[in-house]
Design a protein around this motif. Structure first.
Motif, PDB file in Angstrom:
ATOM      1  N   MET A   1     -45.796 -42.503  68.076  1.00  0.00           N
ATOM      2  CA  MET A   1     -45.607 -42.896  66.692  1.00  0.00           C
ATOM      3  C   MET A   1     -45.800 -41.712  65.738  1.00  0.00           C
ATOM      4  O   MET A   1     -45.039 -41.538  64.811  1.00  0.00           O
ATOM      5  N   LEU A   2     -46.815 -40.879  65.959  1.00  0.00           N
ATOM      6  CA  LEU A   2     -47.071 -39.743  65.065  1.00  0.00           C
ATOM      7  C   LEU A   2     -46.612 -38.418  65.668  1.00  0.00           C
ATOM      8  O   LEU A   2     -46.905 -37.361  65.109  1.00  0.00           O
ATOM      9  N   HIS A   3     -45.892 -38.481  66.745  1.00  0.00           N
ATOM     10  CA  HIS A   3     -45.462 -37.290  67.470  1.00  0.00           C
ATOM     11  C   HIS A   3     -44.781 -36.257  66.572  1.00  0.00           C
ATOM     12  O   HIS A   3     -45.026 -35.052  66.695  1.00  0.00           O
ATOM     13  N   ASP A   4     -43.955 -36.673  65.664  1.00  0.00           N
ATOM     14  CA  ASP A   4     -43.217 -35.737  64.813  1.00  0.00           C
ATOM     15  C   ASP A   4     -43.861 -35.511  63.448  1.00  0.00           C
ATOM     16  O   ASP A   4     -43.294 -34.817  62.605  1.00  0.00           O
ATOM     17  N   SER A   5     -45.031 -36.071  63.233  1.00  0.00           N
ATOM     18  CA  SER A   5     -45.732 -35.890  61.957  1.00  0.00           C
ATOM     19  C   SER A   5     -46.329 -34.484  61.890  1.00  0.00           C
ATOM     20  O   SER A   5     -46.943 -34.008  62.850  1.00  0.00           O
ATOM     21  N   LYS A   6     -46.139 -33.812  60.779  1.00  0.00           N
ATOM     22  CA  LYS A   6     -46.708 -32.479  60.598  1.00  0.00           C
ATOM     23  C   LYS A   6     -48.087 -32.621  59.963  1.00  0.00           C
ATOM     24  O   LYS A   6     -48.251 -32.535  58.750  1.00  0.00           O
ATOM     25  N   ALA A   7     -49.069 -32.855  60.804  1.00  0.00           N
ATOM     26  CA  ALA A   7     -50.447 -33.095  60.358  1.00  0.00           C
ATOM     27  C   ALA A   7     -51.050 -31.847  59.721  1.00  0.00           C
ATOM     28  O   ALA A   7     -50.621 -30.719  59.995  1.00  0.00           O
ATOM     29  N   TYR A   8     -52.022 -32.062  58.900  1.00  0.00           N
ATOM     30  CA  TYR A   8     -52.774 -30.968  58.298  1.00  0.00           C
ATOM     31  C   TYR A   8     -54.218 -31.414  58.152  1.00  0.00           C
ATOM     32  O   TYR A   8     -54.532 -32.590  58.226  1.00  0.00           O
ATOM     33  N   SER A   9     -55.076 -30.455  57.952  1.00  0.00           N
ATOM     34  CA  SER A   9     -56.501 -30.732  57.853  1.00  0.00           C
ATOM     35  C   SER A   9     -56.978 -30.520  56.423  1.00  0.00           C
ATOM     36  O   SER A   9     -56.280 -29.918  55.602  1.00  0.00           O
ATOM     37  N   GLY A  10     -58.163 -30.996  56.144  1.00  0.00           N
ATOM     38  CA  GLY A  10     -58.750 -30.811  54.836  1.00  0.00           C
ATOM     39  C   GLY A  10     -60.256 -30.925  54.899  1.00  0.00           C
ATOM     40  O   GLY A  10     -60.814 -31.399  55.887  1.00  0.00           O
ATOM     41  N   PHE A  11     -60.900 -30.464  53.847  1.00  0.00           N
ATOM     42  CA  PHE A  11     -62.348 -30.588  53.736  1.00  0.00           C
ATOM     43  C   PHE A  11     -62.721 -30.614  52.261  1.00  0.00           C
ATOM     44  O   PHE A  11     -61.936 -30.219  51.397  1.00  0.00           O
ATOM     45  N   SER A  12     -63.924 -31.078  51.978  1.00  0.00           N
ATOM     46  CA  SER A  12     -64.347 -31.241  50.589  1.00  0.00           C
ATOM     47  C   SER A  12     -65.197 -30.069  50.103  1.00  0.00           C
ATOM     48  O   SER A  12     -65.782 -29.328  50.891  1.00  0.00           O
TER      49      SER A  12
END
Length: 121
Positions: A1-12
Motif C-alpha cells: 500500500m505505501l510501497h511507492d510513497s516517498k516517506a520523509y522524517s521529522g522532529f520537533s
C-alpha cells in the motif's frame, strides 16, 4: 500500500527561529520554511521536516546523521562555528570523535537538545 510513497522524517524543536538560524548558519544547510515549519534540504535525500512544539522534549536518540568524508576536519570546523560535541564515553578523543568499534562518529546537539551526528562515511 505505501510501497511507492516517498516517506520523509521529522522532529520537533522548541524555537523555530533559533532552529532555522542553527541549521542555516551553523550547519550550512539549505532550509525552507512553510506554514511555520522548516524543511531541511539534505543532499540526495528527502526533505526533513522540523516543526515547533511548545512542550518539546528532545529525543533520546540521534535524529539526524551527516555522513562526511573527513570527520576530523568537519569536527574542527563545526567547533569553530560554536558546536560542542558530546562526550559519552572514554572511547572518544578530544574532538569528541568515537574511536571504538564501528564507524568514526561524533555527536552534538541542536539548540533544542536534539542529538545529531557526523559520521565518517
Amino acid at each position: 500500500m505505501l510501497h511507492d510513497s516517498k516517506a520523509y522524517s521529522g522532529f520537533s524543536v522548541d524555537d523555530i527561529v533559533t532552529a532555522k538560524e542553527f541549521y542555516t548558519k551553523t550547519l550550512g544547510l539549505d532550509v525552507g520554511e512553510e506554514h511555520g515549519m522548516l524543511h531541511l534540504q539534505i543532499a540526495g535525500g528527502p526533505v526533513i521536516l522540523v516543526y515547533p512544539k511548545p512542550n518539546h522534549v528532545p529525543a533520546e536518540y540521534t535524529v539526524l546523521n551527516f555522513p562526511v568524508t573527513d570527520i576530523e576536519a568537519t569536527a574542527r570546523e563545526l567547533t569553530e562555528r560554536g558546536v560542542t560535541f558530546e562526550q559519552y564515553n572514554d572511547d572518544q578523543d578530544k574532538l569528541g570523535i568515537y574511536r571504538g568499534q564501528g564507524p568514526l562518529i561524533a555527536w552534538f546537539k541542536d539548540p533544542a537538545g536534539n542529538v545529531l551526528s557526523i559520521i565518517q562515511g
